[in-house]
Design an enzyme around this catalytic site. Structure first.
Site, mmCIF file in Angstrom:
data_model
loop_
_atom_site.group_PDB
_atom_site.id
_atom_site.type_symbol
_atom_site.label_atom_id
_atom_site.label_comp_id
_atom_site.label_asym_id
_atom_site.label_seq_id
_atom_site.Cartn_x
_atom_site.Cartn_y
_atom_site.Cartn_z
ATOM 1 C CG ASP A 34 34.898 42.526 38.975
ATOM 2 O OD1 ASP A 34 35.935 42.854 39.575
ATOM 3 O OD2 ASP A 34 34.079 43.353 38.530
ATOM 4 C CE LYS B 124 40.813 40.147 34.622
ATOM 5 N NZ LYS B 124 39.387 40.353 34.946
ATOM 6 N N GLY B 125 42.370 36.434 38.725
ATOM 7 C CA GLY B 125 43.386 36.246 39.759
ATOM 8 C C GLY B 125 43.548 34.789 40.138
ATOM 9 N N GLY C 256 40.897 45.534 40.815
ATOM 10 C CA GLY C 256 41.414 44.609 41.818
ATOM 11 C C GLY C 256 40.992 43.182 41.563
ATOM 12 C CG HIS C 257 43.384 40.413 40.686
ATOM 13 N ND1 HIS C 257 43.825 41.379 39.817
ATOM 14 C CD2 HIS C 257 44.500 39.871 41.227
ATOM 15 C CE1 HIS C 257 45.150 41.412 39.825
ATOM 16 N NE2 HIS C 257 45.582 40.506 40.664
ATOM 17 N NE ARG D 230 53.154 62.922 19.779
ATOM 18 C CZ ARG D 230 51.947 63.003 19.213
ATOM 19 N NH1 ARG D 230 51.184 61.910 19.132
ATOM 20 N NH2 ARG D 230 51.508 64.131 18.721
ATOM 21 N NE ARG E 279 32.319 51.557 41.619
ATOM 22 C CZ ARG E 279 32.541 52.094 40.423
ATOM 23 N NH1 ARG E 279 31.674 52.946 39.910
ATOM 24 N NH2 ARG E 279 33.621 51.779 39.729
ATOM 25 C CE LYS F 134 32.987 34.689 42.361
ATOM 26 N NZ LYS F 134 32.453 35.960 42.880
ATOM 27 C CB VAL G 223 33.788 23.509 41.943
ATOM 28 C CG1 VAL G 223 33.459 22.954 40.563
ATOM 29 C CG2 VAL G 223 35.088 22.891 42.470
#
Length: 429
Positions: A13, A16-17, A40-41, A142, A302, A330, A413
């Site tokens: 979180d 990366k997105g 998710g992102h 496998r 969450r 951020k 920013v």
């Protein structure tokens, strides 16, 4: 030619997105090398917010070809739901390509995930319940199902029946659940074959030929360093290797072809799920970071656990990933909070640790050693250059850079694509 790998430097979180969204418009291919729909992102494009789970953020690029690499585990139902959702909003996902060697999440993997977590009770890892771990377990055992298998019904049926021989024994005799019917699983996979077929490629060949032709490739890692099954806070980790080395394995791009390793790191720290977290906050500042930072999981809903910046983890991530650069995100969330503690080392039973402790037990008992810097009160969300930042913000960034083991090349920013200060362009080396 440029082959850039993006890696989360904390517990996920980190943003990366956003990094992929910015760089994805400048490269020819964006590859997701690991993970599934468990991480998710959020990407903001043109004022529109997109929440992606399985697809790489590069799918929103107008020019790059997005690829799900061989290291990804794919839930086909989730894949096409996500594609349909994007296209309903006007996005074009038609360029998406998928490695024939990627493994598939079967309905029985999700069942196994949920019953295992329930069985563990208080010892549960806190998985998303989406079957990711059991799918990777089948891969290394496998007995997994690969994308290419659903185009040969005979092979598919044989593999499903083989996998269920054991799993049904466990479900019925250990967990008191009903046995899963193999034919239902076979038909589930076959129902997606026609739609999936045009997307399937030899991803390793395509990507290496592209690099040989001087094209640019971006590898968008999922999860993060501290969730890596080898290098993370085991056992509170994911089931793959979301580090730079794992990106090479999960894409089929050799490590000598990687030109930049870009770590994504927040100006503070967050974590979802169970596991040790030395700088975690349990006071008003933890709630503040959670609220102002919008720290709620895209995938699970969450609330994320929040804490101050941990430079011990940053140095560790720099080491195991060979980071050449950092993308700090951020920074704006810290505006106006008075003072900002930075974890510079740990105290473990009276002994100072400037690097990661050797054992899980030591890390679990680590107490952060802080130094404090003054925050800034000015709004920084419209800053375009490093010099536009207030002096206190500049000082904070430079101190983090000194502590973290790699140069800071990008500074976020705000959530928007254009709310990013670029100090060094990784495409130029």
């Amino acid at each position: 030619m440029a082959a850039i790998v993006i890696v989360g430097a904390q517990w996920g979180d980190e943003g990366k997105g956003k990094a992929t969204d910015i760089l994805g418009g400048l490269v020819d291919y964006v590859v997701k090398p690991n993970g599934g729909n468990n991480a998710g992102h959020t990407v903001v494009v043109g004022g529109e917010k997109y929440e992606l789970k399985l697809l790489p953020a590069g799918v929103l690029s107008e020019t790059a070809t997005p690829i799900l690499g061989n290291g990804v585990v794919i839930n086909l139902e989730a894949l096409f739901e996500e594609i349909d959702g994007l296209e309903a909003r006007g996005a074009d996902a038609s360029r998406l390509r998928i490695s024939a060697n990627a493994h598939l999440v079967a309905p029985y993997h999700q069942v196994m995930d949920r019953v295992q977590e329930r069985f563990l009770g208080k010892r549960a890892i806190g998985t998303t319940g989406r079957g990711i771990g059991p799918t990777y377990a089948d891969k290394v055992s496998r007995v997994g199902i690969r994308v290419q298998d659903i185009f040969d019904e005979s092979i598919l049926r044989q593999k499903v029946e083989s996998a269920l021989d054991y799993k049904n024994q466990v479900l019925v005799k250990m967990y008191n659940r009903k046995a899963i019917v193999a034919e239902e699983i076979v038909q589930y996979f076959l129902s997606y074959a026609d739609r999936l077929r045009p997307m399937v490629i030899d991803a390793t060949l395509v990507l290496n030929e592209a690099l040989d032709q001087g094209k640019h490739v971006l590898m968008e890692g999922g999860q993060a360093t501290m969730l890596d099954v080898d290098h993370g806070t085991y056992p509170f980790v994911t089931s793959s290797n979301p580090t730079a080395g794992g990106a090479s394995v999960g894409s089929g791009i050799g490590p000598t072809k990687i030109t930049s390793s870009l770590g994504i790191i927040k100006a503070y720290t967050t974590r979802v799920g169970a596991g040790p977290f030395p700088t975690e906050l349990f006071d008003k500042w933890g709630e503040y970071l959670q609220t102002v930072g919008g720290e709620v999981g895209v995938n699970t809903g969450r609330k994320r656990r929040c804490g101050w910046y941990d430079s011990v983890i940053a140095r560790y991530a720099s080491r195991v990933n060979g980071f050449t650069d950092y993308f700090l995100t951020k920074l704006d969330v810290l505006t106006g909070i008075g003072e900002i503690p930075i974890c510079v080392a740990y105290d473990v039973d009276g002994v100072r640790h400037d690097e990661m402790p050797l054992t899980q037990s030591e890390f679990h008992h680590a107490t952060p050693i802080f130094e404090t810097m003054p925050a800034w009160d000015e709004d920084i969300t419209d800053c375009k250059t490093f010099e536009d930042l207030p002096q206190k913000a500049q000082d904070y960034v430079r101190r983090l850079e000194e502590l973290s083991g790699a140069r800071f090349s990008y500074i976020g920013v705000g959530p928007g694509r254009d709310q990013t200060i670029v100090l060094h362009d990784v495409l130029e080396g």
